[in-house]
Write a protein that holds these residues in place. Structure first.
Motif, PDB file in Angstrom:
ATOM      1  N   THR A  50       0.880  -1.167   0.000  1.00  0.00           N
ATOM      2  CA  THR A  50       0.000   0.000   0.000  1.00  0.00           C
ATOM      3  C   THR A  50       0.918   1.217   0.000  1.00  0.00           C
ATOM      4  OG1 THR A  50      -0.197  -0.069   2.420  1.00  0.00           O
ATOM      5  CG2 THR A  50      -1.914  -1.187   1.158  1.00  0.00           C
ATOM      6  N   LYS A  51       0.848   2.036   1.013  1.00  0.00           N
ATOM      7  CA  LYS A  51       1.790   3.140   1.167  1.00  0.00           C
ATOM      8  C   LYS A  51       3.006   2.617   1.910  1.00  0.00           C
ATOM      9  CE  LYS A  51      -1.514   6.830   1.027  1.00  0.00           C
ATOM     10  NZ  LYS A  51      -1.845   8.150   1.460  1.00  0.00           N
ATOM     11  N   PHE A  52       4.166   3.217   1.637  1.00  0.00           N
ATOM     12  CA  PHE A  52       5.382   2.707   2.250  1.00  0.00           C
ATOM     13  C   PHE A  52       5.314   2.706   3.770  1.00  0.00           C
ATOM     14  CE2 PHE A  52       9.504   3.153   4.201  1.00  0.00           C
ATOM     15  CZ  PHE A  52      10.088   1.971   3.777  1.00  0.00           C
ATOM     16  N   THR A  53       4.769   3.741   4.367  1.00  0.00           N
ATOM     17  CA  THR A  53       4.720   3.800   5.835  1.00  0.00           C
ATOM     18  C   THR A  53       3.904   2.643   6.409  1.00  0.00           C
ATOM     19  OG1 THR A  53       2.903   5.386   5.672  1.00  0.00           O
ATOM     20  CG2 THR A  53       5.098   6.292   6.029  1.00  0.00           C
ATOM     21  N   ALA A  54       2.824   2.280   5.750  1.00  0.00           N
ATOM     22  CA  ALA A  54       2.012   1.148   6.203  1.00  0.00           C
ATOM     23  C   ALA A  54       2.763  -0.168   5.995  1.00  0.00           C
ATOM     24  CB  ALA A  54       0.680   1.118   5.467  1.00  0.00           C
ATOM     25  N   ASP A  55       3.440  -0.299   4.863  1.00  0.00           N
ATOM     26  CA  ASP A  55       4.226  -1.511   4.592  1.00  0.00           C
ATOM     27  C   ASP A  55       5.324  -1.674   5.638  1.00  0.00           C
ATOM     28  OD1 ASP A  55       2.664  -1.628   2.320  1.00  0.00           O
ATOM     29  OD2 ASP A  55       4.266  -1.002   0.966  1.00  0.00           O
ATOM     30  N   LYS A  56       6.014  -0.576   5.931  1.00  0.00           N
ATOM     31  CA  LYS A  56       7.105  -0.608   6.903  1.00  0.00           C
ATOM     32  C   LYS A  56       6.573  -0.966   8.291  1.00  0.00           C
ATOM     33  CE  LYS A  56      10.974   2.135   8.593  1.00  0.00           C
ATOM     34  NZ  LYS A  56      11.686   3.415   8.512  1.00  0.00           N
ATOM     35  N   ALA A  57       5.408  -0.444   8.644  1.00  0.00           N
ATOM     36  CA  ALA A  57       4.808  -0.753   9.943  1.00  0.00           C
ATOM     37  C   ALA A  57       4.468  -2.244  10.048  1.00  0.00           C
ATOM     38  CB  ALA A  57       3.561   0.095  10.167  1.00  0.00           C
ATOM     39  N   LYS A  58       3.938  -2.820   8.978  1.00  0.00           N
ATOM     40  CA  LYS A  58       3.628  -4.257   8.976  1.00  0.00           C
ATOM     41  C   LYS A  58       4.893  -5.080   9.142  1.00  0.00           C
ATOM     42  CE  LYS A  58      -0.376  -3.797   5.957  1.00  0.00           C
ATOM     43  NZ  LYS A  58      -0.871  -4.003   4.588  1.00  0.00           N
ATOM     44  N   LEU A  59       5.952  -4.693   8.412  1.00  0.00           N
ATOM     45  CA  LEU A  59       7.223  -5.417   8.533  1.00  0.00           C
ATOM     46  C   LEU A  59       7.814  -5.254   9.932  1.00  0.00           C
ATOM     47  CD1 LEU A  59       8.833  -4.613   5.067  1.00  0.00           C
ATOM     48  CD2 LEU A  59       7.870  -6.797   5.835  1.00  0.00           C
ATOM     49  N   ALA A  60       7.737  -4.055  10.484  1.00  0.00           N
ATOM     50  CA  ALA A  60       8.266  -3.807  11.830  1.00  0.00           C
ATOM     51  C   ALA A  60       7.532  -4.662  12.861  1.00  0.00           C
ATOM     52  CB  ALA A  60       8.159  -2.331  12.175  1.00  0.00           C
ATOM     53  N   GLU A  61       6.219  -4.778  12.723  1.00  0.00           N
ATOM     54  CA  GLU A  61       5.436  -5.600  13.646  1.00  0.00           C
ATOM     55  C   GLU A  61       5.837  -7.076  13.532  1.00  0.00           C
ATOM     56  OE1 GLU A  61       3.189  -7.091  16.498  1.00  0.00           O
ATOM     57  OE2 GLU A  61       3.614  -4.973  16.194  1.00  0.00           O
ATOM     58  N   LEU A  62       5.983  -7.559  12.312  1.00  0.00           N
ATOM     59  CA  LEU A  62       6.426  -8.938  12.101  1.00  0.00           C
ATOM     60  C   LEU A  62       7.807  -9.158  12.699  1.00  0.00           C
ATOM     61  CD1 LEU A  62       6.051 -11.753  10.836  1.00  0.00           C
ATOM     62  CD2 LEU A  62       6.938 -10.800   8.693  1.00  0.00           C
ATOM     63  N   MET A  63       8.707  -8.204  12.485  1.00  0.00           N
ATOM     64  CA  MET A  63      10.062  -8.320  13.023  1.00  0.00           C
ATOM     65  C   MET A  63      10.042  -8.343  14.557  1.00  0.00           C
ATOM     66  SD  MET A  63      12.121  -5.876  10.368  1.00  0.00           S
ATOM     67  CE  MET A  63      13.684  -5.954  11.249  1.00  0.00           C
ATOM     68  N   ARG A  64       9.243  -7.506  15.163  1.00  0.00           N
ATOM     69  CA  ARG A  64       9.126  -7.485  16.631  1.00  0.00           C
ATOM     70  C   ARG A  64       8.575  -8.814  17.143  1.00  0.00           C
ATOM     71  NH1 ARG A  64       7.875  -2.327  16.116  1.00  0.00           N
ATOM     72  NH2 ARG A  64       5.668  -2.682  15.795  1.00  0.00           N
ATOM     73  N   ALA A  65       7.506  -9.279  16.527  1.00  0.00           N
ATOM     74  CA  ALA A  65       6.859 -10.522  16.973  1.00  0.00           C
ATOM     75  C   ALA A  65       7.781 -11.728  16.841  1.00  0.00           C
ATOM     76  CB  ALA A  65       5.572 -10.750  16.183  1.00  0.00           C
TER      77      ALA A  65
END
Length: 154
Positions: A50-65
């Motif tokens: 979608t938008k880069f900020t949303a993509d980055k947030a999804k990846l950051a959440e996956l990385m944290r989890a």
């Protein structure tokens, strides 16, 4: 840190740890994860762009989890090894993710072909293969990188 040098990337992660592999496309981002000992990579979730900020947030959440400490991003080079417009796009994506973790850019020239062959061997329908190809390509990229990383002396 963004590098194409496996030894430099390994030096940035002396304790090892889980890595995430990314196959960055225009519509999706295929992801794969490896174990903390860098033995095997397996496909993970598919991120719809979608938008880069949303993509980055999804990846950051996956990385944290998943307790991820480093990223391996596929670098789509031309068959002769030269840069392509897609290479520049992947480099820009890496620069925008540089604050997340150390990044290794990994040659992905044959990753989709290898992933396609593996999925065909599983006797999967064309529609199912299309859904899963990006994640499997990310796993191929990540597996190639971790195989190189374990052969590098710390």
């Amino acid at each position: 840190m963004i590098t194409q040098d496996a030894a430099e990337f390994r030096a940035a992660l002396p304790e090892g740890g889980r890595l995430i592999g990314l196959d960055v496309g225009t519509r999706t981002i295929g992801t794969a994860l490896c174990d903390a000992g860098w033995s095997f990579a397996s496909p993970a979730v598919l991120v719809k762009r979608t938008k880069f900020t949303a993509d980055k947030a999804k990846l950051a959440e996956l990385m944290r989890a998943q307790h991820v400490v480093g990223l391996v991003i596929g670098l789509p080079l031309n068959l002769d090894g030269s840069q392509s417009p897609r290479s520049q796009s992947s480099r820009a994506f890496a620069r925008n993710c540089a604050d997340m973790a150390p990044i290794l850019l990994w040659d992905e020239r044959w990753s989709t072909v290898e992933a396609e062959r593996a999925l065909i061997a599983q006797d999967m329908s064309r529609a199912k293969r299309a859904e899963r190809i990006d994640n499997h390509a990310a796993a191929v990229i990540l597996q190639g990188a971790i195989d190189a990383l374990v052969s590098v002396k710390p």
